[in-house]
Motif scaffolding. Structure first.
Motif, mmCIF file in Angstrom:
data_model
loop_
_atom_site.group_PDB
_atom_site.id
_atom_site.type_symbol
_atom_site.label_atom_id
_atom_site.label_comp_id
_atom_site.label_asym_id
_atom_site.label_seq_id
_atom_site.Cartn_x
_atom_site.Cartn_y
_atom_site.Cartn_z
ATOM 1 N N ALA A 179 0.681 -1.262 0.155
ATOM 2 C CA ALA A 179 -0.123 0.007 0.233
ATOM 3 C C ALA A 179 1.372 1.531 -0.165
ATOM 4 O O ALA A 179 0.762 2.062 -0.880
ATOM 5 C CB ALA A 179 -0.973 -0.125 1.579
ATOM 6 N N ALA A 180 1.689 1.463 0.617
ATOM 7 C CA ALA A 180 2.863 2.218 0.827
ATOM 8 C C ALA A 180 3.448 2.472 -0.581
ATOM 9 O O ALA A 180 3.992 3.975 -1.197
ATOM 10 C CB ALA A 180 4.010 2.472 2.765
ATOM 11 N N SER A 181 3.762 1.296 -1.330
ATOM 12 C CA SER A 181 4.505 1.382 -2.481
ATOM 13 C C SER A 181 3.833 2.347 -3.024
ATOM 14 O O SER A 181 4.585 2.447 -4.288
ATOM 15 C CB SER A 181 4.801 -0.725 -2.938
ATOM 16 N N GLU A 182 2.265 1.765 -3.769
ATOM 17 C CA GLU A 182 1.597 2.573 -4.458
ATOM 18 C C GLU A 182 1.597 3.465 -4.462
ATOM 19 O O GLU A 182 0.993 4.423 -4.625
ATOM 20 C CB GLU A 182 0.060 1.675 -4.258
ATOM 21 N N GLU A 183 0.805 3.802 -2.907
ATOM 22 C CA GLU A 183 0.829 5.513 -2.615
ATOM 23 C C GLU A 183 2.601 6.916 -2.947
ATOM 24 O O GLU A 183 2.368 7.655 -3.691
ATOM 25 C CB GLU A 183 1.346 5.830 -1.141
ATOM 26 N N ASN A 184 3.892 5.957 -2.972
ATOM 27 C CA ASN A 184 4.776 5.942 -3.474
ATOM 28 C C ASN A 184 4.907 6.317 -4.975
ATOM 29 O O ASN A 184 5.260 7.274 -5.625
ATOM 30 C CB ASN A 184 6.564 5.412 -2.851
ATOM 31 N N ARG A 212 2.626 6.949 -6.574
ATOM 32 C CA ARG A 212 1.145 7.522 -6.895
ATOM 33 C C ARG A 212 2.318 9.209 -6.847
ATOM 34 O O ARG A 212 1.859 10.300 -7.538
ATOM 35 C CB ARG A 212 0.559 8.198 -6.227
ATOM 36 N N LYS A 213 3.234 9.475 -6.018
ATOM 37 C CA LYS A 213 3.476 10.760 -5.046
ATOM 38 C C LYS A 213 4.769 10.768 -6.700
ATOM 39 O O LYS A 213 4.947 12.313 -7.157
ATOM 40 C CB LYS A 213 4.205 10.669 -3.916
ATOM 41 N N MET A 214 5.152 9.984 -7.129
ATOM 42 C CA MET A 214 6.269 10.115 -7.908
ATOM 43 C C MET A 214 5.885 11.064 -9.144
ATOM 44 O O MET A 214 6.763 11.743 -9.596
ATOM 45 C CB MET A 214 6.920 8.783 -8.202
ATOM 46 N N ARG A 215 4.548 9.868 -9.495
ATOM 47 C CA ARG A 215 4.093 10.547 -10.869
ATOM 48 C C ARG A 215 3.186 11.777 -10.430
ATOM 49 O O ARG A 215 3.051 12.988 -11.547
ATOM 50 C CB ARG A 215 2.860 9.931 -11.416
ATOM 51 N N GLU A 216 3.176 12.223 -9.099
ATOM 52 C CA GLU A 216 2.417 13.304 -8.963
ATOM 53 C C GLU A 216 3.637 14.898 -9.189
ATOM 54 O O GLU A 216 3.457 15.750 -9.890
ATOM 55 C CB GLU A 216 1.815 13.843 -7.796
ATOM 56 N N ILE A 217 4.439 14.339 -8.775
ATOM 57 C CA ILE A 217 6.400 14.915 -8.810
ATOM 58 C C ILE A 217 6.624 15.556 -9.907
ATOM 59 O O ILE A 217 6.528 16.295 -10.610
ATOM 60 C CB ILE A 217 6.874 14.688 -7.665
ATOM 61 N N ARG A 262 11.993 4.156 0.501
ATOM 62 C CA ARG A 262 11.915 2.546 1.697
ATOM 63 C C ARG A 262 9.959 2.274 0.539
ATOM 64 O O ARG A 262 9.589 3.126 0.365
ATOM 65 C CB ARG A 262 11.208 3.500 2.659
ATOM 66 N N ASN A 263 9.591 0.935 0.463
ATOM 67 C CA ASN A 263 8.687 0.286 0.391
ATOM 68 C C ASN A 263 8.516 1.257 -1.528
ATOM 69 O O ASN A 263 7.754 2.117 -1.510
ATOM 70 C CB ASN A 263 7.221 1.223 0.853
ATOM 71 N N VAL A 264 9.741 0.778 -1.844
ATOM 72 C CA VAL A 264 9.330 0.767 -3.467
ATOM 73 C C VAL A 264 9.331 -0.790 -4.739
ATOM 74 O O VAL A 264 9.983 -0.984 -4.245
ATOM 75 C CB VAL A 264 10.392 1.430 -4.773
ATOM 76 N N ASP A 265 7.783 -1.029 -4.951
ATOM 77 C CA ASP A 265 7.686 -2.379 -5.884
ATOM 78 C C ASP A 265 7.895 -2.273 -7.075
ATOM 79 O O ASP A 265 6.530 -2.072 -7.073
ATOM 80 C CB ASP A 265 6.370 -2.759 -5.027
ATOM 81 N N GLN A 266 9.205 -2.640 -7.596
ATOM 82 C CA GLN A 266 8.569 -2.045 -9.403
ATOM 83 C C GLN A 266 9.086 -2.737 -10.354
ATOM 84 O O GLN A 266 9.587 -2.930 -10.771
ATOM 85 C CB GLN A 266 9.575 -0.246 -9.822
ATOM 86 N N ALA A 267 8.567 -4.276 -9.604
ATOM 87 C CA ALA A 267 9.274 -5.476 -11.066
ATOM 88 C C ALA A 267 8.644 -4.778 -12.058
ATOM 89 O O ALA A 267 9.111 -4.744 -13.402
ATOM 90 C CB ALA A 267 8.597 -6.189 -10.116
ATOM 91 N N ALA A 268 7.242 -4.558 -12.535
ATOM 92 C CA ALA A 268 6.482 -4.504 -13.870
ATOM 93 C C ALA A 268 7.523 -3.394 -14.276
ATOM 94 O O ALA A 268 7.966 -3.056 -15.921
ATOM 95 C CB ALA A 268 5.050 -4.223 -13.475
#
Length: 175
Positions: A16-21, A23-28, A141-147
């Motif tokens: 859940a924190a990974s998805e939030e991160n 989203r924040k990265m896309r926003e910034i 922290r909390n970055v799941d980016q396999a895809a």
């Protein structure tokens, strides 16, 4: 297990924190880069060390950096945007055109990709594109980016083939 063998590190990620991160990265990224919607993004990190020889003590300082790498297949444009660990602040976007690059590298064991510039052959963009665990001491922290990593490596292979078409001799690399 042998006497000196190590157990593989367990990477724990709060999804859940990974998805939030993400989203924040896309926003910034969208707020900092022109025509940002046309780019795919991935988180990357790098580190640099400096060695200072003192009168009594020698010191080594390590500085860690976090980036959002934006890439677009239509014109092989790459954008590097430095961000802070909390994904609150960012630097100026750094645009890299394919005409400025002479070589790409990928080291799967380190999960590290490189773009090497033409002008200064010892300088390049280092991109550690591994996942970030919830206990990471220096990276995000909390970055799941396999895809996202697989999509970026697909892009990097096409990028490398485009450089080969331009006449650059690049060593084959494995995923």
């Amino acid at each position: 297990m042998g006497l000196f063998s190590k157990k593989p590190k367990q990477v724990t990620i709060d999804h859940a924190a990974s998805e939030e991160n993400k989203r924040k990265m896309r926003e910034i990224f969208d707020s900092a880069v022109e025509d940002a919607k046309s780019y795919q993004i991935i988180h990357a990190s790098s580190s640099e060390q400096s060695f200072d020889k003192g009168f009594i003590f020698d010191t080594t300082t390590t500085t860690f950096h976090n980036f959002i790498i934006g890439y677009r297949e239509s014109d092989f444009q790459v954008v590097v945007l430095e961000i802070d660990r909390e994904i609150q602040k960012h630097g100026e976007p750094f645009y890299i055109k394919i005409d400025e690059i002479k070589e790409t590298c990928y080291y799967p064991k380190l999960c590290q990709a490189w773009l090497i510039f033409k002008e200064n052959s010892i300088y390049g963009v280092e991109m550690n594109i591994s996942d970030g665990s919830s206990t990471s001491a220096y990276g995000m922290r909390n970055v799941d980016q396999a895809a996202e990593r697989e999509a970026f490596l697909d892009f990097l292979e096409k990028y490398t083939n485009e450089l080969r078409k331009k006449g650059y001799k690049i060593k084959p690399w494995k995923r």
